[in-house]
Design an enzyme around this catalytic site. Structure first.
Site, PDB file in Angstrom:
ATOM      1  N   GLU A 163       1.042  -1.154   0.045  1.00 17.42           N
ATOM      2  CA  GLU A 163       0.036   0.138  -0.015  1.00 17.42           C
ATOM      3  C   GLU A 163       0.754   1.372  -0.034  1.00 17.42           C
ATOM      4  O   GLU A 163       0.671   2.245   0.921  1.00 17.42           O
ATOM      5  CB  GLU A 163      -1.225   0.105   1.056  1.00 17.42           C
ATOM      6  N   GLU A 368      -5.570  -8.596   0.876  1.00 16.79           N
ATOM      7  CA  GLU A 368      -6.053  -8.314   2.340  1.00 16.79           C
ATOM      8  C   GLU A 368      -7.637  -7.950   2.175  1.00 16.79           C
ATOM      9  O   GLU A 368      -7.845  -7.258   1.136  1.00 16.79           O
ATOM     10  CB  GLU A 368      -5.659  -6.756   2.741  1.00 16.79           C
TER      11      GLU A 368
END
Ligand code: IFM
Length: 463
Positions: A163, A368
């Site tokens: 991320e 995720e």
């Protein structure tokens, strides 16, 4: 049946969120240690000093993974454990920890899926500017070489970064993550150097472990207005910019070798750190893309006075693009403890959008997906039915996306354990396994039993 036979069912964590033991075995300090120790940064003054003490409890945690029947375990390697100062001296005790972890996984037939960077930048590198300093991309490549060389005989799939949007924009513009800056130009500089670091690390993986798969993990989401706005309303341009920052900056640079024009048009603030040849490094082909998905990015147009207020400098240091004429829409669906929406169809749309928009898209993994709920323990049992429904709905979305042609090869629930949730400290519980932070006792929530069943039945029990 839509999930392919060899679909990888897994769960994910990250180093700073679970390991604790921040001073053990020569680990250096990270920007998250510094951030936690600065008053007012993290809820309740929480820190990752102990977290769930996974560093010392790893063998028992491996047994839990085995009990769940996980095929894969996604974890991250703490750079400051391997190179306490970010560069130079190597700490072999840090490498030994991951060595034992990887061996323990393989002994239990669980595929290790390491991520090389999940936000714990060595503090010593922040002292030279952190991700705003181009040199840090080279230090990341050097660190990558050490780690990949050590584990190349046992790890077949690597993620470079987790991320980078969060590192760049929450860390350098919003200031709510480490290193806590509120400087949009610094955020774009970091965003570029993170991608440069990714590109360099991909090359290192190719050189050191030619057979391994190299990839990256991005947090992506459909970005849209939930209500109409007149054609000339600034909300439309803001949505375009939000999409450019959240999704296209990372995807276009890797798969189209350019950054979104809407951002480049903003000039120096965005382009300052970009040099000739950088995009060629960033767009080195990758073998897989990890997608972290929680909720859609939904905004509503604002009008009149409210519009003027939204247009004001949101960072205190020069406005971020994409702020004008919009505000976040109210959450929809079952609202999580974090206040997040539940928008499972967004995951299907996202996976299909990626498939349609990027010709050279590699295989994808949902790396995720999960939600924060703190249901009570009654007689040793935690009935987290909202989490079960969240997971079920998102898994069905993945299944539908596969039916619509998306090449999704695996799914990792976030998170395996309750853990340190960054600026929120320990008050958001994402685990399918509950952790009592005082006693460190782990208790499987009902969602863990549900997920075990999903794995055993290869996703056929989703209803
Ligand atoms: O806990 C984080 C994780 O570190 C990165 N992705 C989002 C999760 C939930 O906020």
């Amino acid at each position: 049946m839509s999930f392919p036979a060899n679909f990888l069912w897994g769960a994910a964590t990250s180093s700073y969120q679970i390991e604790g033991a921040v001073k053990q075995d020569g680990r250096g300090s990270s920007i998250w240690d510094d951030f936690c120790y600065t008053e007012g940064r993290v809820a309740n003054g929480d820190t990752g000093d102990v977290a769930i003490d996974h560093y010392n409890r790893m063998p028992q945690d491996l047994d839990i993974m085995s009990e769940l029947g996980l095929h894969a375990y996604r974890f991250s390697i703490a750079w400051p454990r391997i190179k306490p100062l970010g560069r130079g001296q190597i700490e072999t005790r840090g490498l030994d920890f991951y060595d034992r972890l990887i061996d323990g996984l393989l002994a239990r037939n669980i595929t290790p899926l390491p991520t090389l960077y999940h936000w714990d930048l060595p503090s010593a590198l922040q002292q030279i500017g952190g991700w705003t300093n181009r040199e840090v991309a080279d230090h990341f490549a050097e660190y990558t070489a050490v780690v990949v060389n050590k584990f190349k005989d046992r790890v077949d799939q690597w993620a470079t970064l987790n991320e980078p949007w969060v590192s760049a924009f929450l860390g350098h513009a919003a200031g709510i993550h480490a290193p806590g800056l509120q400087d949009p130009a610094a955020a774009f500089s970091a965003a570029h150097h993170l991608m440069l670091a990714h590109g360099k690390a991909v090359q290192v993986i190719r050189d050191v472990a030619p057979k391994a798969k190299a990839g990256i993990v991005l947090n992506l989401a459909p970005v849209y207005l939930t209500e109409p706005a007149p054609d000339d309303h600034p909300a439309h341009q803001s949505i375009k910019l939000q999409d450019a920052m959240l999704n296209r900056w990372w995807l276009d640079s890797m798969f189209k070798s350019n950054y979104p024009e809407a951002l480049l048009n903003l000039g120096d603030m965005v382009t300052n750190s970009i040099q000739d040849g950088d995009l060629a490094e960033i767009s080195r082909p990758i073998d897989w893309l990890g997608i972290n998905y929680y909720q859609d990015s939904r905004s509503v147009p604002v009008f009149g006075n409210e519009e003027a207020v939204q247009a004001l400098d949101s960072t205190g240091n020069g406005a971020m693009p994409g702020d004008r004429g919009i505000r976040m829409a109210d959450p929809v669906g079952e609202i999580t403890d974090f206040g997040w929406s539940t928008t499972p169809d967004g995951l299907r749309r996202l996976l299909v959008m990626l498939t349609e928009d990027y010709e050279n898209l590699p295989e994808m993994y949902v790396t995720e997906n999960g939600c924060a709920y703190d249901d009570p323990m009654v007689d040793g049992k935690i009935e987290d039915s909202r989490r079960i429904e969240y997971l079920r709905a998102h898994l069905k979305s993945v299944e539908m996306a596969i039916e619509e042609g998306a090449d999704v090869r695996g799914y990792m629930v976030w998170s395996l354990f309750d853990n340190f949730e960054w600026a929120e400290g320990y008050r958001q519980r994402f685990g399918i396994i509950h952790v009592d932070f005082d006693t460190q006792v782990r208790t499987l929530r009902e969602s863990a039993h549900f997920y075990k069943e999903v794995i055993t039945t290869k996703g056929e029990n989703l209803g």
